[in-house]
Write a protein that holds these residues in place. Sequence first.
Motif, PDB file in Angstrom:
ATOM      1  N   ARG A 198     -12.131  -2.659  -3.130  1.00 45.59           N
ATOM      2  CA  ARG A 198     -10.764  -2.527  -3.648  1.00 45.59           C
ATOM      3  C   ARG A 198     -10.684  -1.353  -4.629  1.00 45.59           C
ATOM      4  N   MET A 199      -9.662  -0.522  -4.450  1.00 40.85           N
ATOM      5  CA  MET A 199      -9.441   0.621  -5.315  1.00 40.85           C
ATOM      6  C   MET A 199      -8.001   0.609  -5.810  1.00 40.85           C
ATOM      7  N   TRP A 200      -7.816   0.760  -7.131  1.00 45.61           N
ATOM      8  CA  TRP A 200      -6.495   0.876  -7.720  1.00 45.61           C
ATOM      9  C   TRP A 200      -6.193   2.346  -7.959  1.00 45.61           C
ATOM     10  N   VAL A 201      -4.993   2.756  -7.593  1.00 43.80           N
ATOM     11  CA  VAL A 201      -4.602   4.170  -7.648  1.00 43.80           C
ATOM     12  C   VAL A 201      -3.357   4.295  -8.513  1.00 43.80           C
ATOM     13  N   GLY A 202      -3.472   4.980  -9.647  1.00 41.67           N
ATOM     14  CA  GLY A 202      -2.336   5.199 -10.526  1.00 41.67           C
ATOM     15  C   GLY A 202      -1.677   6.539 -10.251  1.00 41.67           C
ATOM     16  N   THR A 203      -0.354   6.529 -10.065  1.00 47.54           N
ATOM     17  CA  THR A 203       0.377   7.744  -9.725  1.00 47.54           C
ATOM     18  C   THR A 203       1.529   7.958 -10.705  1.00 47.54           C
ATOM     19  N   PHE A 204       2.281   9.018 -10.474  1.00 45.91           N
ATOM     20  CA  PHE A 204       3.468   9.301 -11.266  1.00 45.91           C
ATOM     21  C   PHE A 204       4.594   8.309 -10.974  1.00 45.91           C
ATOM     22  N   SER A 205       4.466   7.530  -9.896  1.00 40.58           N
ATOM     23  CA  SER A 205       5.561   6.644  -9.482  1.00 40.58           C
ATOM     24  C   SER A 205       5.095   5.216  -9.230  1.00 40.58           C
ATOM     25  N   GLY A 206       4.032   4.802  -9.899  1.00 44.14           N
ATOM     26  CA  GLY A 206       3.559   3.444  -9.727  1.00 44.14           C
ATOM     27  C   GLY A 206       2.108   3.387  -9.280  1.00 44.14           C
ATOM     28  N   ILE A 207       1.710   2.222  -8.816  1.00 44.03           N
ATOM     29  CA  ILE A 207       0.315   1.940  -8.496  1.00 44.03           C
ATOM     30  C   ILE A 207       0.193   1.457  -7.056  1.00 44.03           C
ATOM     31  N   ALA A 208      -0.895   1.859  -6.418  1.00 47.25           N
ATOM     32  CA  ALA A 208      -1.244   1.322  -5.104  1.00 47.25           C
ATOM     33  C   ALA A 208      -2.588   0.630  -5.205  1.00 47.25           C
ATOM     34  N   MET A 209      -2.704  -0.505  -4.534  1.00 47.13           N
ATOM     35  CA  MET A 209      -3.982  -1.193  -4.431  1.00 47.13           C
ATOM     36  C   MET A 209      -4.468  -1.038  -2.999  1.00 47.13           C
ATOM     37  N   LEU A 210      -5.661  -0.448  -2.846  1.00 49.27           N
ATOM     38  CA  LEU A 210      -6.222  -0.218  -1.527  1.00 49.27           C
ATOM     39  C   LEU A 210      -7.318  -1.238  -1.243  1.00 49.27           C
ATOM     40  N   GLU A 211      -7.314  -1.753  -0.025  1.00 46.45           N
ATOM     41  CA  GLU A 211      -8.379  -2.621   0.465  1.00 46.45           C
ATOM     42  C   GLU A 211      -9.028  -1.917   1.649  1.00 46.45           C
ATOM     43  N   GLU A 212     -10.296  -1.532   1.479  1.00 44.90           N
ATOM     44  CA  GLU A 212     -11.044  -0.833   2.531  1.00 44.90           C
ATOM     45  C   GLU A 212     -10.264   0.374   3.066  1.00 44.90           C
ATOM     46  N   GLY A 213      -9.657   1.110   2.156  1.00 46.78           N
ATOM     47  CA  GLY A 213      -9.000   2.361   2.523  1.00 46.78           C
ATOM     48  C   GLY A 213      -7.565   2.244   2.987  1.00 46.78           C
ATOM     49  N   ARG A 214      -6.999   1.052   2.974  1.00 50.88           N
ATOM     50  CA  ARG A 214      -5.606   0.852   3.383  1.00 50.88           C
ATOM     51  C   ARG A 214      -4.788   0.337   2.204  1.00 50.88           C
ATOM     52  N   VAL A 215      -3.562   0.828   2.091  1.00 51.23           N
ATOM     53  CA  VAL A 215      -2.673   0.363   1.030  1.00 51.23           C
ATOM     54  C   VAL A 215      -2.261  -1.071   1.341  1.00 51.23           C
ATOM     55  N   ALA A 216      -2.673  -2.003   0.471  1.00 50.69           N
ATOM     56  CA  ALA A 216      -2.385  -3.418   0.677  1.00 50.69           C
ATOM     57  C   ALA A 216      -1.283  -3.920  -0.240  1.00 50.69           C
ATOM     58  N   GLU A 217      -1.045  -3.222  -1.355  1.00 54.48           N
ATOM     59  CA  GLU A 217      -0.063  -3.677  -2.333  1.00 54.48           C
ATOM     60  C   GLU A 217       0.371  -2.488  -3.180  1.00 54.48           C
ATOM     61  N   THR A 218       1.609  -2.505  -3.636  1.00 52.97           N
ATOM     62  CA  THR A 218       2.083  -1.487  -4.569  1.00 52.97           C
ATOM     63  C   THR A 218       2.767  -2.161  -5.757  1.00 52.97           C
ATOM     64  N   GLN A 220       2.719   9.029   3.293  1.00 55.06           N
ATOM     65  CA  GLN A 220       2.833   8.610   4.697  1.00 55.06           C
ATOM     66  C   GLN A 220       1.989   7.372   4.983  1.00 55.06           C
ATOM     67  N   GLU A 221       0.922   7.192   4.206  1.00 55.69           N
ATOM     68  CA  GLU A 221       0.079   6.004   4.361  1.00 55.69           C
ATOM     69  C   GLU A 221       0.449   4.895   3.380  1.00 55.69           C
ATOM     70  N   GLY A 222       1.535   5.088   2.611  1.00 53.98           N
ATOM     71  CA  GLY A 222       2.027   4.026   1.736  1.00 53.98           C
ATOM     72  C   GLY A 222       1.838   4.248   0.254  1.00 53.98           C
ATOM     73  N   LEU A 223       1.246   5.367  -0.164  1.00 55.24           N
ATOM     74  CA  LEU A 223       1.119   5.631  -1.589  1.00 55.24           C
ATOM     75  C   LEU A 223       2.492   5.820  -2.219  1.00 55.24           C
ATOM     76  N   PRO A 224       2.705   5.395  -3.466  1.00 63.12           N
ATOM     77  CA  PRO A 224       4.010   5.561  -4.105  1.00 63.12           C
ATOM     78  C   PRO A 224       4.345   7.012  -4.410  1.00 63.12           C
ATOM     79  N   ASP A 225       3.311   7.861  -4.554  1.00 59.46           N
ATOM     80  CA  ASP A 225       3.509   9.258  -4.927  1.00 59.46           C
ATOM     81  C   ASP A 225       2.246  10.008  -4.539  1.00 59.46           C
TER      82      ASP A 225
END
Length: 208
Positions: free
Chosen positions: A103-123, A83-88
């Motif tokens: 900046r935090m990179w998040v690896g999931t079962f369906s791709g990657i999200a890059m967070l900037e200060e707690g918000r999804v900025a890129e997938t 709901q906040e933009g994560l791929p999975d």
Amino acid sequence: HWFGTDGDGLWVMDESERSLRAYTSRDGLPDDHVQAVAVDASGRVWIATRAGLSVFEDPQQPDPPAPIAQGARSGWFRTLTTQEGLPDNRIRTLLADPTHSGRMWVGTFSGIAMLEEGRVAETLSKEQGLVEPRVQDLAAGRDGTLWIATENGLFAHRQGMVERYGTQDGLPNPVLLSLEVDREGDVWAGTFGAGIVQFPGDYVVSYG
């Protein structure tokens, strides 16, 4: 020290008091199967679970980091989901970017999200060139490259481009489980059943 368990939630060790404290779904954690834990430059503790990405929030801790603005709050945790933009919601790995504070990179079962200060900025997913989106591990290169271990090859994300390395490049097995970048900048990857491989540059050295 924070560590996750496979079914018993999140644990923290207080070395000064030589004590352990557990946080589980009864405390607001969305799932007790913790895949990874990471602490960002602000001191936020991020928790990868099979039901979303959580942040531990303790308003009583001295000089706490600023709370993130997104996600549902439950108990000690605020959790981000699709709901906040994560791929999975099934999170596998986390990487606090050493070159970009917050900046935090998040690896999931369906791709990657890059967070900037707690918000999804890129997938990153198939649409951006990550043709195998089942991410196993992440590592940061000294030149700013994001290295991505997946179930079908190693990927390098740099300057907006994604490049894949597979068996045609010398990988003995394309199923990768873990990644690390050493002090020389070489990338090391652990494979499924075929030992480890080293990337000193544009070629692969296999140890297996």
